[in-house]
Design a protein around this motif. Structure first.
Motif, mmCIF file in Angstrom:
data_model
loop_
_atom_site.group_PDB
_atom_site.id
_atom_site.type_symbol
_atom_site.label_atom_id
_atom_site.label_comp_id
_atom_site.label_asym_id
_atom_site.label_seq_id
_atom_site.Cartn_x
_atom_site.Cartn_y
_atom_site.Cartn_z
ATOM 1 N N UNK A 1 -8.945 -22.183 -52.345
ATOM 2 C CA UNK A 1 -9.922 -23.222 -52.665
ATOM 3 C C UNK A 1 -10.901 -23.437 -51.511
ATOM 4 N N UNK A 2 -10.414 -23.384 -50.272
ATOM 5 C CA UNK A 2 -11.259 -23.643 -49.113
ATOM 6 C C UNK A 2 -12.071 -22.422 -48.685
ATOM 7 N N UNK A 3 -11.465 -21.237 -48.792
ATOM 8 C CA UNK A 3 -12.093 -20.032 -48.263
ATOM 9 C C UNK A 3 -12.704 -19.139 -49.330
ATOM 10 N N UNK A 4 -12.288 -19.330 -50.577
ATOM 11 C CA UNK A 4 -12.777 -18.464 -51.640
ATOM 12 C C UNK A 4 -12.412 -17.018 -51.369
ATOM 13 N N UNK A 5 -13.394 -16.133 -51.419
ATOM 14 C CA UNK A 5 -13.147 -14.714 -51.157
ATOM 15 C C UNK A 5 -13.402 -14.319 -49.720
ATOM 16 N N UNK A 6 -13.593 -15.322 -48.845
ATOM 17 C CA UNK A 6 -13.932 -15.007 -47.456
ATOM 18 C C UNK A 6 -12.738 -14.535 -46.650
ATOM 19 N N UNK A 7 -11.534 -14.745 -47.148
ATOM 20 C CA UNK A 7 -10.330 -14.326 -46.420
ATOM 21 C C UNK A 7 -9.446 -13.493 -47.337
ATOM 22 N N UNK A 8 -8.686 -12.596 -46.734
ATOM 23 C CA UNK A 8 -7.748 -11.761 -47.477
ATOM 24 C C UNK A 8 -6.333 -12.287 -47.267
ATOM 25 N N UNK B 1 -8.588 -25.166 -32.339
ATOM 26 C CA UNK B 1 -8.071 -25.842 -33.530
ATOM 27 C C UNK B 1 -7.462 -27.217 -33.263
ATOM 28 N N UNK B 2 -6.698 -27.432 -32.161
ATOM 29 C CA UNK B 2 -6.114 -28.771 -31.955
ATOM 30 C C UNK B 2 -7.137 -29.889 -31.915
ATOM 31 N N UNK B 3 -8.363 -29.584 -31.518
ATOM 32 C CA UNK B 3 -9.410 -30.625 -31.530
ATOM 33 C C UNK B 3 -9.725 -31.065 -32.951
ATOM 34 N N UNK B 4 -9.396 -30.230 -33.915
ATOM 35 C CA UNK B 4 -9.602 -30.568 -35.322
ATOM 36 C C UNK B 4 -8.302 -31.033 -35.976
ATOM 37 N N UNK C 1 -4.862 -27.079 -44.106
ATOM 38 C CA UNK C 1 -5.810 -26.031 -44.494
ATOM 39 C C UNK C 1 -7.235 -26.531 -44.375
ATOM 40 N N UNK C 2 -7.488 -27.771 -44.790
ATOM 41 C CA UNK C 2 -8.831 -28.340 -44.656
ATOM 42 C C UNK C 2 -9.248 -28.379 -43.185
ATOM 43 N N UNK C 3 -8.332 -28.794 -42.316
ATOM 44 C CA UNK C 3 -8.643 -28.853 -40.884
ATOM 45 C C UNK C 3 -8.832 -27.461 -40.290
ATOM 46 N N UNK C 4 -8.017 -26.506 -40.745
ATOM 47 C CA UNK C 4 -8.163 -25.124 -40.275
ATOM 48 C C UNK C 4 -9.549 -24.594 -40.586
ATOM 49 N N UNK C 5 -9.979 -24.798 -41.805
ATOM 50 C CA UNK C 5 -11.295 -24.288 -42.199
ATOM 51 C C UNK C 5 -12.415 -25.013 -41.454
#
Length: 492
Positions: free
Chosen positions: A399-406, A433-436, A472-476
């Motif tokens: 949902x977050x990355x669509x086809x941008x990641x495998x 990432x920890x800042x997010x 996942x939202x924070x990762x993206x």
């Protein structure tokens, strides 16, 4: 906390007065960090009784130390001063500096648990959810084992491990994993890492060639390399370890041991194909290569039937390592090595030179959990929970990355292996990432030669479904905040 008694070593024959000897010993202990600022010293009567001197001698020592600035007196107590004078000459620095050479050893990029940070959701590399561990049942079983076992539960025990646990594990391995073994084919260890280390110390020596998967499991590489062995990487693809590359390597070098994770390959999660399994065993037999099979999360297979271990086909060539950490909790440090009796006897002798044995009471308690069926019930429950979390993470990533990641949803295990688009450096993103509010392990941490720059291993078992969606939202958000993405080099 009770004040310490401090047994000072005194020399009655010395020309130095006893009160100065006491003062110098206390000052030295403060200077080398044994006594910290604010530490409470014993009362003068208590210390005088301990040292066998008159109370006035201790009072004189305290007065001397207070005059020099080492101690401070308050109502009813004497403490180490918060503002200390310079360290006395000849006194070692706090905690000491090395007075000898420390030989260098290979240091791999590890993924030891990051320090807990408030508000940070960490995917991890595949840890269980400790909030769901059967702590109450384990505590009851431990108390019962300690009471019933008496001296045998609290004293020295068999270096192979408690016989009740070995019998229970042998039954479990026969019924669920197809191994033809009994308790004499098993040795209980301090987790799978302890098993790998024990095998390495018994089988390997300086200069021995050891083949390992690349990418792979760095803590195992550390244990294997600590023997002085030379580690040689063998590539992994969609069917697992490349056995053709192993065979080519073995034609050039005498490979002593192969370490691999064939069921859910660490970190990519792929399963070694049937054809390669048969080919691998043929190569191992022909070249007399010991195969060290780490089956770290066999219990968590969700789609179809789990693949039986290599050891189920040939336990003569395969040394089988497993753990209860993923079912129960890593802190219990319970794993095992399964193999022929001569190997187990040799490993037991090796263990006697190190830690002698494990915890008999804990091992007896876990044996009771296995025999009572609680362990299998808990494993079934966790399979349902972790399967739902696997699916939730896969859906959130799509949902977050669509086809941008495998990503390929694995049939089992406790993590996903994700490949990000060109232009994304996962190592750099992981540091930011920890800042997010999120943490994850980039693929380069598991690469022998520092590759896998765009990949990441995302554990899903330790976070619930709501936490996985938020993580996942924070990762993206962390990935999109990268400068090269903002410049338009890639799209997320």
């Amino acid at each position: 906390m009770r004040p310490w008694t401090f047994p000072v070593s005194l020399d009655p024959g010395s020309a130095e007065p006893l009160f100065l000897q006491i003062a110098r010993r206390i000052a030295a202990d403060i200077g080398r960090g044994r006594l910290r600022p604010g530490a409470v010293l014993p009362g003068s009567r208590t210390l005088a009784k301990t040292l066998g001197v008159h109370r006035n001698t201790v009072l004189a020592a305290y007065d001397e130390l207070e005059a020099e600035g080492w101690l401070s007196s308050a109502e009813r107590s004497t403490r180490v001063s918060a503002a200390l004078p310079p360290r006395p000459r000849g006194v070692a620095a706090p905690r000491g500096e090395l007075g000898y050479d420390l030989p260098a050893r290979p240091a791999w990029r590890t993924f030891a648990p990051d320090p807990a940070r408030r508000g940070v959701l960490h995917f991890g590399a595949g840890l269980p959810d400790l909030r769901l561990a059967p702590a109450d049942e384990l505590a009851r079983a431990y108390r019962a084992a300690a009471r019933a076992g008496g001296r045998t539960a609290l004293g020295y025990s068999d270096p192979r491990g408690d016989v009740h646990l070995r019998r229970a594990l042998a039954s479990l391995l026969r019924e669920t994993r197809g191994l033809a073994c009994d308790e004499d084919h098993l040795l209980v260890t301090a987790g799978s890492q302890g098993a790998i280390d024990l095998v390495a110390r018994r089988l390997l020596g300086p200069g021995d060639a050891v083949a390992v998967e690349d990418p792979g499991y760095p803590p195992a590489w550390d244990a294997l390399a600590s023997t002085g062995a030379e580690l040689l990487p063998v590539g992994v693809d969609g069917d697992g370890l490349r056995v053709d590359a192993l065979e080519a390597l073995a034609a050039r070098r005498r490979v002593r041991l192969l370490y691999l994770t064939p069921h859910h390959q660490f970190p990519t999660t792929v399963t070694l194909s049937t054809a390669r399994r048969l080919q691998l065993l043929d190569v191992a037999r022909a070249r007399r290569i010991a195969v060290l099979e780490d089956d770290y999360d066999f219990e968590f297979h969700y789609d179809g039937r789990p693949v039986l271990p290599l050891a189920a086909t040939d336990m003569g060539a395969v040394i089988y390592v497993g753990t209860l950490s993923k079912i129960l909790a890593p802190g219990l440090r319970l794993g095992w090595v399964a193999g022929p009796r001569p190997l187990v006897e040799a490993l037991a002798a090796q263990r006697m030179r190190a830690d002698r044995h494990g915890s008999p009471a804990l091992e007896r308690a876990v044996a009771a959990l296995i025999e009572d069926g609680l362990l299998s019930r808990h494993a079934r429950k966790m399979r349902r929970v972790y399967e739902a979390r696997r699916n939730a993470l896969a859906e959130a990533l799509r949902a977050e990355l669509g086809g941008a990641a495998e990503l390929a949803v694995p049939a089992g295990g406790m993590s996903l292996w994700v490949s990000f688009p060109e232009g994304v450096d996962a190592e750099v993103a992981a540091r930011a990432a920890p800042r997010h509010g999120v943490g994850f392990y980039p693929g380069a941490r598991f690469s022998f030669r520092g590759g896998e720059a765009r990949a990441a291993r995302l554990g899903f078992a330790s976070l619930d479904e709501r936490e996985l969606r938020e993580a996942t939202r924070r990762l993206c958000a962390a990935l999109r905040a990268r400068p090269d993405i903002q410049r338009g080099r890639t799209t997320l």
